[in-house]
Write an enzyme that holds these catalytic residues in place. Structure first.
Site, mmCIF file in Angstrom:
data_model
loop_
_atom_site.group_PDB
_atom_site.id
_atom_site.type_symbol
_atom_site.label_atom_id
_atom_site.label_comp_id
_atom_site.label_asym_id
_atom_site.label_seq_id
_atom_site.Cartn_x
_atom_site.Cartn_y
_atom_site.Cartn_z
ATOM 1 N N ARG A 252 0.865 -1.182 0.000
ATOM 2 C CA ARG A 252 0.000 0.000 0.000
ATOM 3 C C ARG A 252 0.903 1.233 0.000
ATOM 4 N NH1 ARG A 252 -1.768 -3.762 3.809
ATOM 5 N NH2 ARG A 252 -3.883 -4.562 3.456
ATOM 6 N N LYS B 110 -1.583 -2.863 7.471
ATOM 7 C CA LYS B 110 -2.952 -2.597 7.916
ATOM 8 C C LYS B 110 -3.234 -3.430 9.163
ATOM 9 C CE LYS B 110 -7.503 -1.995 5.850
ATOM 10 N NZ LYS B 110 -8.312 -2.230 4.655
ATOM 11 N N HIS C 289 -2.781 2.961 -5.661
ATOM 12 C CA HIS C 289 -3.410 1.672 -5.322
ATOM 13 C C HIS C 289 -3.623 0.796 -6.557
ATOM 14 C CE1 HIS C 289 -4.972 -0.529 -1.907
ATOM 15 N NE2 HIS C 289 -5.949 -0.974 -2.661
ATOM 16 N N ARG D 230 -1.059 -1.881 -6.723
ATOM 17 C CA ARG D 230 -1.301 -3.030 -5.837
ATOM 18 C C ARG D 230 -2.247 -4.025 -6.515
ATOM 19 N NH1 ARG D 230 -1.227 -4.786 -0.435
ATOM 20 N NH2 ARG D 230 -3.236 -5.326 0.491
ATOM 21 N N HIS E 205 -3.266 -9.644 3.466
ATOM 22 C CA HIS E 205 -4.692 -9.786 3.741
ATOM 23 C C HIS E 205 -4.882 -10.746 4.913
ATOM 24 C CE1 HIS E 205 -6.250 -8.593 -0.529
ATOM 25 N NE2 HIS E 205 -6.059 -7.551 0.251
ATOM 26 N N TYR F 115 -9.074 -11.575 -6.727
ATOM 27 C CA TYR F 115 -7.989 -11.662 -7.708
ATOM 28 C C TYR F 115 -8.039 -12.976 -8.498
ATOM 29 C CZ TYR F 115 -6.390 -7.508 -5.386
ATOM 30 O OH TYR F 115 -6.329 -6.241 -4.876
#
Length: 277
Positions: free
Chosen positions: A137, A162, A225, A228, A251, A260
């Site tokens: 990110r 994150k 972004h 990414r 994630h 994806y």
């Protein structure tokens, strides 16, 4: 009063929220209270629904509206917990259905055009290459320190991703060369990989403005972004297992990565359609 309550809300959630969440929640609450100019204890469910309708009229995507409503719901829930309100105005406001559209990503040709555009600027070229080959990110990119880079194994330690989760990401030999060229040429003395002239890291606004400039010159939209999404989509096209992509993206839930796999199926269909022409 509203501002004081908002500051208490962010202060009490500092450990739980990532800097990115705090930033987006601040923007959402500011937008809501600018639209609905009322004190917290005067806000009604109808005010929140009217605000959501106005966001929709502006052409905002359901996913973005969903995130903004999450901020408002979280804030009013906090006000209830602190006994600042007698009734939660968000209790009967339902979350809009999320848009299930595929995330936008660049083709290999578009990536090549972006790389070509930035080749004369060692820093811009290094930023593009790092975002594309690591999938980080933009907030994570700006926090990278030179000491976080393991050159021998071509890994970068992402200290605080994150949700304050740390992980290692990989980078390519070409990315390593771009980073070394940039570091050899830069004049700033800073512990950060991408530094400003005061020794701190580049600001998010600066990077976003750079990408706006790239979009204008290239004729197609690209934001940080996008890189990414492009990183993940291109790995999915190469049949990399979901669990690996999940780990590299940081994630927590594999459901976030499943989109994806749909991108991979979409890319395969595009390739098939090309052969049929």
């Amino acid at each position: 009063m509203n501002l004081r309550m908002q500051e208490s809300f962010f202060k009490d959630h500092q450990a739980r929220f990532s800097p990115e969440t705090i930033r987006s929640y601040r923007i959402a609450l500011n937008q809501f209270f600018t639209y609905c100019y009322k004190k917290c204890d005067e806000v009604k469910a109808v005010d929140i629904r009217a605000w959501l309708a106005s966001l929709e009229e502006q052409g905002m995507k359901p996913r973005t509206i969903h995130l903004k409503l999450s901020a408002v719901k979280s804030f009013f829930r906090y006000c209830m917990e602190e006994n600042l309100l007698k009734k939660n105005p968000t209790a009967t406001v339902h979350t809009p259905k999320k848009d299930d559209s595929l995330p936008y990503y660049l083709s290999k040709r578009q990536v090549a055009l972006l790389q070509e555009l930035t080749k004369e600027d060692p820093r811009d070229r290094a930023v593009i290459e790092t975002l594309y080959t690591t999938g980080v990110r933009v907030s994570e990119l700006l926090d990278i320190r030179i000491e976080d880079i393991k050159w021998e194994t071509r890994q970068i330690w992402i200290r605080k991703g994150k949700g304050n989760k740390e992980r290692f990401v990989l980078f390519t030999h070409d990315c390593a060369e771009r980073l070394k060229t940039y570091l050899e040429n830069r004049k700033e003395n800073s512990p950060y990989l991408f530094a400003n002239n005061r020794g701190g890291h580049l600001s998010r606004v600066f990077v976003e403005k750079k990408f706006q400039e790239f979009s204008g010159r290239l004729g197609f939209k690209v934001v940080p972004h996008t890189m990414r999404h492009t990183f993940a989509a291109h790995l999915a096209e190469k049949n990399m297992p979901q669990s690996y992509i999940q780990e590299l993206l940081g994630h927590a839930n594999i459901n976030s990565t499943r989109i994806y796999t749909r991108l991979m199926e979409h890319a395969r269909k595009k390739q098939y359609d090309r052969y049929q022409i």
